[in-house]
Design a protein around this motif. Structure first.
Motif, PDB file in Angstrom:
ATOM      1  N   ALA A 127       8.359  17.518   0.399  1.00 48.58           N
ATOM      2  CA  ALA A 127       7.264  18.384  -0.060  1.00 48.58           C
ATOM      3  C   ALA A 127       6.967  18.132  -1.533  1.00 48.58           C
ATOM      4  N   ALA A 128       8.026  17.932  -2.330  1.00 44.04           N
ATOM      5  CA  ALA A 128       7.835  17.671  -3.759  1.00 44.04           C
ATOM      6  C   ALA A 128       7.126  16.342  -3.988  1.00 44.04           C
ATOM      7  N   LEU A 129       7.441  15.351  -3.178  1.00 52.07           N
ATOM      8  CA  LEU A 129       6.780  14.049  -3.303  1.00 52.07           C
ATOM      9  C   LEU A 129       5.295  14.165  -2.955  1.00 52.07           C
ATOM     10  N   ARG A 130       4.992  14.904  -1.894  1.00 49.76           N
ATOM     11  CA  ARG A 130       3.590  15.078  -1.500  1.00 49.76           C
ATOM     12  C   ARG A 130       2.787  15.785  -2.592  1.00 49.76           C
ATOM     13  N   ALA A 131       3.449  16.648  -3.350  1.00 52.71           N
ATOM     14  CA  ALA A 131       2.762  17.427  -4.387  1.00 52.71           C
ATOM     15  C   ALA A 131       2.603  16.673  -5.704  1.00 52.71           C
ATOM     16  N   GLN A 132       3.204  15.477  -5.801  1.00 54.16           N
ATOM     17  CA  GLN A 132       3.151  14.720  -7.051  1.00 54.16           C
ATOM     18  C   GLN A 132       1.750  14.181  -7.324  1.00 54.16           C
ATOM     19  N   ASP A 133       1.389  14.144  -8.596  1.00 52.33           N
ATOM     20  CA  ASP A 133       0.126  13.531  -9.006  1.00 52.33           C
ATOM     21  C   ASP A 133       0.299  12.062  -9.375  1.00 52.33           C
ATOM     22  N   LYS A 183       0.837  -1.211   0.000  1.00 49.48           N
ATOM     23  CA  LYS A 183       0.000   0.000   0.000  1.00 49.48           C
ATOM     24  C   LYS A 183       0.875   1.265   0.000  1.00 49.48           C
ATOM     25  N   ALA A 184       1.908   1.237  -0.848  1.00 55.36           N
ATOM     26  CA  ALA A 184       2.866   2.330  -0.912  1.00 55.36           C
ATOM     27  C   ALA A 184       2.478   3.343  -1.979  1.00 55.36           C
ATOM     28  N   ASP A 185       2.757   4.596  -1.685  1.00 57.33           N
ATOM     29  CA  ASP A 185       2.475   5.683  -2.623  1.00 57.33           C
ATOM     30  C   ASP A 185       3.713   6.569  -2.735  1.00 57.33           C
ATOM     31  N   ARG A 186       3.814   7.325  -3.837  1.00 55.60           N
ATOM     32  CA  ARG A 186       4.951   8.221  -4.074  1.00 55.60           C
ATOM     33  C   ARG A 186       6.266   7.448  -3.957  1.00 55.60           C
ATOM     34  N   VAL A 187       6.425   6.458  -4.812  1.00 50.11           N
ATOM     35  CA  VAL A 187       7.591   5.575  -4.774  1.00 50.11           C
ATOM     36  C   VAL A 187       8.702   6.163  -5.645  1.00 50.11           C
ATOM     37  N   ILE A 188       9.863   6.381  -5.040  1.00 48.16           N
ATOM     38  CA  ILE A 188      11.001   6.957  -5.759  1.00 48.16           C
ATOM     39  C   ILE A 188      11.690   5.908  -6.626  1.00 48.16           C
ATOM     40  N   PHE A 189      12.122   6.344  -7.819  1.00 51.43           N
ATOM     41  CA  PHE A 189      12.948   5.543  -8.728  1.00 51.43           C
ATOM     42  C   PHE A 189      14.228   6.325  -8.970  1.00 51.43           C
ATOM     43  N   CYS A 190      15.364   5.750  -8.568  1.00 52.31           N
ATOM     44  CA  CYS A 190      16.638   6.459  -8.734  1.00 52.31           C
ATOM     45  C   CYS A 190      17.784   5.461  -8.851  1.00 52.31           C
ATOM     46  N   PRO A 191      18.155   5.080 -10.073  1.00 50.84           N
ATOM     47  CA  PRO A 191      19.273   4.158 -10.255  1.00 50.84           C
ATOM     48  C   PRO A 191      20.646   4.821 -10.252  1.00 50.84           C
ATOM     49  N   ALA A 207      13.697  10.481  -9.538  1.00 50.90           N
ATOM     50  CA  ALA A 207      14.403  11.544  -8.826  1.00 50.90           C
ATOM     51  C   ALA A 207      15.792  11.741  -9.416  1.00 50.90           C
ATOM     52  N   ASP A 208      16.159  12.992  -9.649  1.00 52.40           N
ATOM     53  CA  ASP A 208      17.503  13.318 -10.128  1.00 52.40           C
ATOM     54  C   ASP A 208      18.529  13.113  -9.013  1.00 52.40           C
ATOM     55  N   ALA A 209      19.743  12.742  -9.395  1.00 54.06           N
ATOM     56  CA  ALA A 209      20.859  12.643  -8.442  1.00 54.06           C
ATOM     57  C   ALA A 209      22.154  12.669  -9.239  1.00 54.06           C
ATOM     58  N   ILE A 210      23.036  13.579  -8.865  1.00 50.60           N
ATOM     59  CA  ILE A 210      24.303  13.736  -9.571  1.00 50.60           C
ATOM     60  C   ILE A 210      25.483  13.380  -8.674  1.00 50.60           C
ATOM     61  N   VAL A 215       7.639   3.323   3.082  1.00 51.03           N
ATOM     62  CA  VAL A 215       7.761   1.874   3.256  1.00 51.03           C
ATOM     63  C   VAL A 215       8.492   1.231   2.087  1.00 51.03           C
ATOM     64  N   LEU A 216       8.454   1.869   0.896  1.00 44.55           N
ATOM     65  CA  LEU A 216       9.069   1.278  -0.287  1.00 44.55           C
ATOM     66  C   LEU A 216       9.809   2.341  -1.074  1.00 44.55           C
ATOM     67  N   LEU A 217      11.018   1.986  -1.521  1.00 46.59           N
ATOM     68  CA  LEU A 217      11.749   2.804  -2.478  1.00 46.59           C
ATOM     69  C   LEU A 217      12.440   1.877  -3.460  1.00 46.59           C
ATOM     70  N   THR A 218      12.854   2.422  -4.599  1.00 49.41           N
ATOM     71  CA  THR A 218      13.492   1.605  -5.622  1.00 49.41           C
ATOM     72  C   THR A 218      14.691   2.349  -6.189  1.00 49.41           C
ATOM     73  N   GLY A 219      15.645   1.591  -6.720  1.00 50.92           N
ATOM     74  CA  GLY A 219      16.795   2.234  -7.337  1.00 50.92           C
ATOM     75  C   GLY A 219      17.990   1.322  -7.407  1.00 50.92           C
ATOM     76  N   GLY A 220      19.139   1.942  -7.756  1.00 52.86           N
ATOM     77  CA  GLY A 220      20.407   1.238  -7.719  1.00 52.86           C
ATOM     78  C   GLY A 220      20.942   1.233  -6.299  1.00 52.86           C
TER      79      GLY A 220
END
Length: 412
Positions: free
Chosen positions: A182-188, A106-114, A194-197, A213-218
């Motif tokens: 705040a940006a995640l809460r505002a997402q539709d 039941k996760a929402d606003r799941v980040i993707f960042c490899p 997510a950017d990362a340098i 509870v859940l995130l994804t990436g490298g």
């Protein structure tokens, strides 16, 4: 267990284990979903699957099975780990697996960042770069199983998911964890690239999702997670220990990546023994695993058995026999070769390529892997038993002298 991780291949899982171990967590990697509970001192458990290129339904089933086991161990947070080059097809498996995990949790606003800046993988404006090249110009566009032809992760992920994909830009990440939250809460959208340098950006993202509870990436997305648990007083003060292993060494490579081909060339140039495997000869039965293992066991130094042809040669073999048939036969070849090498006395085994490494671990029947010190960024030393240590390298990782460096580090 605090952090439960699901990896879609074996080298990526050990890469993640390396990140968490360096940050002071007690990490164990499991080959497939265990049948018994974890040891009580494990702080991060990684269930390594070979699900990156299997049919979508099977990848989803195995991932949910792993999730059920990790939940039963009491994990507070879950991480779906995939490759830093987002290896996938327009059909999956990253999107469908992530959706299934999100539904179950039941996760929402799941980040993707490899992103993984230590190896040159960065994300800017939603686009994935490898060094100073877009992903689609990095050589990954020639991958035999998951050709990456679009560097825009939002577009690529949207092909695999039911819903649209949002974005948190670098300018927001640079403002810190609160700005990201705040940006995640505002997402539709449920899924958010997510950017990362820089490593600092990855730490900020990790801090921002401390309550997710859940995130994804490298593996890079895990840089900030141990600190979250440490701040809550949940980590042991005692760091992980490592002991090397003396004895014979051998290397197996089934990767066709530019990095691995450069490592093979360096190995040969250094005068080390090397046996090139012709996939056509393997398909026809003219070259067997017993032939290769017998040759390696008869050599001095660091013998390397490799099938790392250039992309055109790989495509030619695949066109004659089919990509899946060739991959299956080579995986079986390297798995049997590994079994024969270990039976013949090899105690230090180095593998290159995610599919090859997965086949070798499964072929050896290894179920639990203790993560040790880093060899090169993203590649740790691993203990697989009382007398066996491994280095499982993603095809794209490692310096040119990786094979020699790995042999030395595995010896302790």
């Amino acid at each position: 267990m605090l952090l439960g991780c699901i990896g879609d291949d074996f080298t990526g899982s050990s890469d993640l284990g390396n990140t968490l171990t360096r940050a002071g967590m007690r990490v164990v990697q499991y080959s497939g979903t265990p049948a018994t509970p974890a040891a009580p001192d494990v702080e991060a458990g990684i269930v390594a699957l070979k699900s990156r290129t299997m049919p979508v339904a099977e990848a989803v089933r195995l991932s949910l099975e792993a999730l059920d086991w990790l939940r039963a161990q009491g994990c507070r947070q879950f991480l779906f780990k995939y490759c830093s080059t987002f290896d996938s097809t327009p059909q999956g498996n990253i999107g469908p697996v992530a959706e299934a995990l999100a539904d179950a949790l039941k996760a929402d606003r799941v980040i993707f960042c490899p992103a993984f800046s230590a190896t040159g993988r960065t994300i800017f404006q939603g686009h994935l770069f490898v060094g100073d090249r877009l992903l689609s110009e990095s050589g990954m566009e020639n991958h035999p199983l998951t050709p990456m032809t679009d560097p825009d992760l939002r577009r690529w992920l949207a092909l695999q998911a039911r819903e649209g994909v949002g974005h948190v830009p670098a300018a927001t990440v640079w403002q810190g964890p609160e700005a990201v939250r705040a940006a995640l809460r505002a997402q539709d959208h449920r899924f958010v690239v997510a950017d990362a340098i820089r490593d600092q950006d990855l730490v900020v993202l990790g801090q921002a999702v401390a309550d997710q509870v859940l995130l994804t990436g490298g593996s890079g997305i895990a840089l900030g997670l141990p600190g979250n648990f440490r701040a809550q007083g949940l980590l042991s003060a005692e760091g992980p220990q490592w002991r090397g292993q003396a004895g014979p060494v051998a290397a197996l490579s089934g990767s066709c990546s530019r990095a691995t081909r450069g490592q093979v060339a360096r190995h040969v140039a250094d005068g080390q023994p090397a046996m090139e495997i012709d996939p056509e000869a393997v398909m026809a039965g003219r070259t067997t695993a017993r032939d290769a293992a017998g040759w390696a066991l008869s050599q001095k130094g660091l013998p390397l058995v490799y099938s790392s042809a250039d992309p055109d040669a790989v495509r030619a073999v695949q066109s004659r026999h089919g990509a899946e048939a060739v991959a299956h036969r080579l995986d079986a070849f390297f798995a049997e070769c590994a079994r024969l090498l270990v039976a013949g006395g090899v105690t230090r085994l180095i593998t290159a390529g995610g599919e090859t490494s997965g086949a070798v671990v499964e072929g050896l029947g290894v179920k639990t892997l203790e993560i040790g010190p880093e060899i090169d960024p993203g590649v740790p030393a691993i203990r697989a038993g009382e007398t066996l240590v491994l280095a499982l390298k993603s095809g794209n990782f490692g310096a040119e002298d990786f094979f020699a460096k790995a042999a030395e580090r595995l010896a302790g």
